[in-house]
Write a protein that holds these residues in place. Structure first.
Motif, PDB file in Angstrom:
ATOM      1  N   SER A  43       0.891  -0.792   0.234  1.00 31.10           N
ATOM      2  CA  SER A  43       0.007  -0.108  -0.017  1.00 31.10           C
ATOM      3  C   SER A  43       0.674   1.185  -0.364  1.00 31.10           C
ATOM      4  O   SER A  43       2.254   1.428   0.120  1.00 31.10           O
ATOM      5  N   LYS A  44       0.711   2.366  -0.456  1.00 31.77           N
ATOM      6  CA  LYS A  44       0.954   3.363  -0.519  1.00 31.77           C
ATOM      7  C   LYS A  44       1.203   4.294   0.731  1.00 31.77           C
ATOM      8  O   LYS A  44       2.942   4.862   1.190  1.00 31.77           O
ATOM      9  N   GLU A  45       0.961   3.844   1.667  1.00 31.23           N
ATOM     10  CA  GLU A  45       1.018   4.200   3.130  1.00 31.23           C
ATOM     11  C   GLU A  45       1.659   4.021   3.576  1.00 31.23           C
ATOM     12  O   GLU A  45       2.620   4.111   4.375  1.00 31.23           O
ATOM     13  N   ARG A  46       1.852   2.382   3.247  1.00 33.95           N
ATOM     14  CA  ARG A  46       3.156   1.161   3.791  1.00 33.95           C
ATOM     15  C   ARG A  46       3.811   1.310   3.650  1.00 33.95           C
ATOM     16  O   ARG A  46       5.428   1.351   4.343  1.00 33.95           O
ATOM     17  N   ASP A 104       9.969  -0.717   3.098  1.00 38.08           N
ATOM     18  CA  ASP A 104      10.580  -0.714   1.321  1.00 38.08           C
ATOM     19  C   ASP A 104       9.918  -2.416   0.960  1.00 38.08           C
ATOM     20  O   ASP A 104      10.176  -3.101   1.971  1.00 38.08           O
ATOM     21  N   PHE A 105       9.707  -2.467   0.479  1.00 36.82           N
ATOM     22  CA  PHE A 105       8.353  -3.820  -0.496  1.00 36.82           C
ATOM     23  C   PHE A 105       9.794  -4.051  -1.311  1.00 36.82           C
ATOM     24  O   PHE A 105      10.310  -4.264  -2.404  1.00 36.82           O
ATOM     25  N   ALA A 106      10.667  -5.817  -0.596  1.00 33.88           N
ATOM     26  CA  ALA A 106      10.743  -6.010  -2.364  1.00 33.88           C
ATOM     27  C   ALA A 106       9.823  -6.800  -3.330  1.00 33.88           C
ATOM     28  O   ALA A 106       8.764  -6.837  -3.036  1.00 33.88           O
ATOM     29  N   ALA A 107      10.627  -8.248  -3.436  1.00 33.91           N
ATOM     30  CA  ALA A 107       9.485  -8.557  -4.437  1.00 33.91           C
ATOM     31  C   ALA A 107       8.599  -9.655  -4.179  1.00 33.91           C
ATOM     32  O   ALA A 107       8.393  -9.686  -3.278  1.00 33.91           O
ATOM     33  N   ALA A 108       7.393  -9.665  -4.627  1.00 33.87           N
ATOM     34  CA  ALA A 108       6.070 -10.712  -4.508  1.00 33.87           C
ATOM     35  C   ALA A 108       6.483 -11.599  -4.909  1.00 33.87           C
ATOM     36  O   ALA A 108       6.527 -12.077  -5.597  1.00 33.87           O
ATOM     37  N   TYR A 109       5.982 -12.561  -4.044  1.00 35.94           N
ATOM     38  CA  TYR A 109       6.328 -13.762  -3.448  1.00 35.94           C
ATOM     39  C   TYR A 109       5.189 -14.794  -3.005  1.00 35.94           C
ATOM     40  O   TYR A 109       5.383 -16.084  -3.533  1.00 35.94           O
ATOM     41  N   ALA A 110       3.849 -13.981  -2.815  1.00 35.12           N
ATOM     42  CA  ALA A 110       3.093 -15.178  -2.809  1.00 35.12           C
ATOM     43  C   ALA A 110       1.719 -14.774  -3.242  1.00 35.12           C
ATOM     44  O   ALA A 110       1.743 -13.806  -3.131  1.00 35.12           O
TER      45      ALA A 110
END
Length: 265
Positions: free
Chosen positions: A106-109, A114-120
């Motif tokens: 989410s933009k708020e988070r 920081d976000f690494a790869a989507a994995y699930a």
């Protein structure tokens, strides 16, 4: 002369103090993890099929499979740390864990982590018996459908269902599942985490995922600015997708093959 010496002493001390703080600011999580020989991974302790206690009381699941692969790739020991939805961001930013599993973007988070790869894959799906032909929203016409009242599943279904569909709303997921299994409703709408449990246990009914109403994959979260760790995680996930390891975990825990499109926000 005495003043000069005092100024020199003060400047030396100031430089030393700045150096300490600069060293802290420049600390690299990836190097710290390798130096410690352990990666602390924040994980929900009771979130099947992504993570939950097994018969031997160890935590197993899709998230644990991925966390172990990350630890193996870094050459360190995996240490699972139980977190909650309320404390997990604080745990990460307070250095109580190195990474977090199962974090939706989410933009708020993104302002805090920081976000690494989507994995699930995480998605809301329409589930029904194999004998019931449903391929899309229009096929929900004249069907009875169970859903958990007031949830994102409820909102998504209400927006998608034709006027002739009968939506039966229940107060919890157990009631939704029971209504579906007993035949009170023809279909049910749940997240793939709940759906996996039904797909695994109902051999006679032969339930299957018909189609998805919403997709929002889970990411691995790191602290802000930890580009080295983020890159290392991205590489592990990419390898797991390429060599089929992630698909194997999906089939084992989510009871469905991995669709790479479900890893796109």
């Amino acid at each position: 002369m005495q003043i000069t010496r005092k100024l020199t002493s003060v400047l030396t001390t100031a430089i030393a103090v700045v150096g300490v703080f600069a060293g802290t600011a420049w600390a690299d999580a990836l190097e710290d993890i390798k130096g410690a020989g352990t990666i602390d991974v924040g994980i929900f302790s009771d979130f099947p099929p992504f993570s939950s206690a097994s018969a031997d009381m160890s935590i197993k699941g899709y998230d644990v499979d991925v966390a172990q692969k990350i630890a193996d790739a870094l050459g360190v020991k995996l240490n699972l740390v139980g977190i909650t939805g309320q404390n997990r961001i604080a745990y990460l930013n307070d250095d109580r864990v190195d990474i977090l599993m199962s974090v939706g973007y989410s933009k708020e988070r993104a302002e805090a982590i920081d976000f690494a790869a989507a994995y699930a894959p995480y998605y809301i799906a329409v589930i029904g018996p194999a004998a019931v032909k449903v391929a899309g929203k229009d096929d929900l016409a004249d069907k009875t459908i169970a859903v958990n009242r007031g949830t994102l599943e409820d909102t998504s279904l209400t927006e998608a269902a034709p006027a002739s569909a009968t939506i039966q709303r229940f107060e919890n997921y157990n009631a939704v599942i029971q209504a579906f299994i007993s035949g009170q409703t023809e279909l049910m709408v749940v997240g793939n985490d709940v759906g996996a449990q039904v797909l695994a246990r109902q051999d006679e009914l032969k339930p299957e995922q018909k189609f998805q109403l919403l997709t929002s994959p889970s990411h691995i979260a790191v602290r802000k600015g930890e580009e080295g760790l983020k890159k290392a995680i991205d590489e592990v996930v990419a390898k797991m997708v390429a060599d089929g390891t992630l698909d194997a975990s999906s089939q084992a825990w989510l009871k469905t093959p991995l669709n790479p499109d479900n890893l796109k926000d």
